[in-house]
Motif scaffolding. Structure first.
Motif, PDB file in Angstrom:
ATOM      1  N   TRP A 125     -69.486  28.026 -93.677  1.00 28.36           N
ATOM      2  CA  TRP A 125     -70.306  29.145 -94.136  1.00 28.36           C
ATOM      3  C   TRP A 125     -71.357  29.517 -93.091  1.00 28.36           C
ATOM      4  CZ3 TRP A 125     -75.556  29.558 -95.232  1.00 28.36           C
ATOM      5  CH2 TRP A 125     -75.951  30.736 -95.860  1.00 28.36           C
ATOM      6  N   GLN A 175     -69.740  31.015 -89.946  1.00 23.62           N
ATOM      7  CA  GLN A 175     -69.224  32.360 -90.207  1.00 23.62           C
ATOM      8  C   GLN A 175     -70.374  33.362 -90.235  1.00 23.62           C
ATOM      9  OE1 GLN A 175     -67.110  32.800 -93.900  1.00 23.62           O
ATOM     10  NE2 GLN A 175     -66.270  34.774 -93.314  1.00 23.62           N
ATOM     11  N   ARG A 176     -71.490  32.975 -90.850  1.00 26.50           N
ATOM     12  CA  ARG A 176     -72.669  33.852 -90.886  1.00 26.50           C
ATOM     13  C   ARG A 176     -73.235  34.078 -89.489  1.00 26.50           C
ATOM     14  NH1 ARG A 176     -74.489  36.500 -95.249  1.00 26.50           N
ATOM     15  NH2 ARG A 176     -76.622  35.984 -94.710  1.00 26.50           N
ATOM     16  N   ALA A 177     -73.027  33.096 -88.587  1.00 25.81           N
ATOM     17  CA  ALA A 177     -73.499  33.214 -87.201  1.00 25.81           C
ATOM     18  C   ALA A 177     -72.474  33.941 -86.325  1.00 25.81           C
ATOM     19  CB  ALA A 177     -73.784  31.832 -86.629  1.00 25.81           C
ATOM     20  N   HIS A 178     -71.392  34.425 -86.936  1.00 24.41           N
ATOM     21  CA  HIS A 178     -70.345  35.189 -86.259  1.00 24.41           C
ATOM     22  C   HIS A 178     -69.651  34.394 -85.151  1.00 24.41           C
ATOM     23  CE1 HIS A 178     -71.566  38.641 -88.546  1.00 24.41           C
ATOM     24  NE2 HIS A 178     -72.815  38.476 -88.127  1.00 24.41           N
ATOM     25  N   VAL A 179     -69.442  33.107 -85.393  1.00 20.20           N
ATOM     26  CA  VAL A 179     -68.692  32.262 -84.463  1.00 20.20           C
ATOM     27  C   VAL A 179     -67.207  32.527 -84.727  1.00 20.20           C
ATOM     28  CG1 VAL A 179     -68.164  29.876 -83.820  1.00 20.20           C
ATOM     29  CG2 VAL A 179     -70.502  30.527 -84.424  1.00 20.20           C
ATOM     30  N   PRO A 180     -66.398  32.754 -83.691  1.00 19.95           N
ATOM     31  CA  PRO A 180     -64.963  33.022 -83.891  1.00 19.95           C
ATOM     32  C   PRO A 180     -64.265  31.871 -84.621  1.00 19.95           C
ATOM     33  CG  PRO A 180     -65.613  33.439 -81.622  1.00 19.95           C
ATOM     34  CD  PRO A 180     -66.785  32.809 -82.287  1.00 19.95           C
ATOM     35  N   LYS A 181     -63.224  32.206 -85.391  1.00 20.95           N
ATOM     36  CA  LYS A 181     -62.544  31.221 -86.231  1.00 20.95           C
ATOM     37  C   LYS A 181     -62.008  30.038 -85.431  1.00 20.95           C
ATOM     38  CE  LYS A 181     -59.342  30.734 -90.035  1.00 20.95           C
ATOM     39  NZ  LYS A 181     -60.159  30.063 -91.000  1.00 20.95           N
ATOM     40  N   ARG A 187     -64.870  27.815 -84.576  1.00 18.19           N
ATOM     41  CA  ARG A 187     -65.354  27.148 -85.797  1.00 18.19           C
ATOM     42  C   ARG A 187     -64.504  25.929 -86.113  1.00 18.19           C
ATOM     43  NH1 ARG A 187     -66.070  32.339 -89.451  1.00 18.19           N
ATOM     44  NH2 ARG A 187     -63.866  32.212 -89.204  1.00 18.19           N
TER      45      ARG A 187
END
Length: 102
Positions: A17, A20-26, A29
Motif C-alpha cells: 500500500w 503504491q501510494r509512493a508510485h513505485v513501479p510494480k 515493489r
C-alpha cells in the motif's frame, strides 16, 4: 520476537500500500517487498510459518512477471513442498500439520 504468517501478510500489505501510494513501479515493489520479507523471516528465526508466508508471497506475486493470474492455492502447495524438501521430518510436527494439512 514472535512472528507468524499473519504478520508477514500484514507487513506485505502495508508495504504494498505504501509503495503504491509512493508510485513505485510494480516490478520494483515486488523486489523491495520480497527482500524485506526475507530479511524479516531471517530476523525472526526463519520459522516455518514466516517462511511459508514469504514463499507464498513471492510465488503469487511472481505471476505478474509471468503474465499469469495469481493462484494462492498453488503458491501454498509449492511452499509446503519446498519446506518438506529441506525438512522432511516436518511432516510429523504439529506446526506443519496445522499449517498445511488442517
Amino acid at each position: 520476537v514472535s512472528a507468524s504468517g499473519l504478520h508477514i501478510a500484514i507487513l506485505a500489505g502495508a508495504l504494498a500500500w505504501a509503495l503504491q501510494r509512493a508510485h513505485v513501479p510494480k516490478g520494483a515493489r515486488y523486489w523491495l517487498i520480497g527482500a524485506i520479507l526475507v530479511f524479516y523471516s531471517l530476523a525472526t528465526g526463519w520459522h516455518e510459518a514466516t517462511v511459508r508466508a514469504t514463499v507464498m508471497f513471492l510465488i503469487a506475486e511472481a505471476a505478474f512477471f509471468l503474465r499469469r493470474s495469481k493462484d494462492p492455492l498453488s503458491a501454498w502447495a509449492v511452499a509446503g513442498s519446498g519446506w518438506l524438501l529441506f525438512y522432511p521430518w516436518a511432516l510429523t510436527t504439529p506446526g506443519f500439520q496445522f499449517s498445511y494439512l488442517v
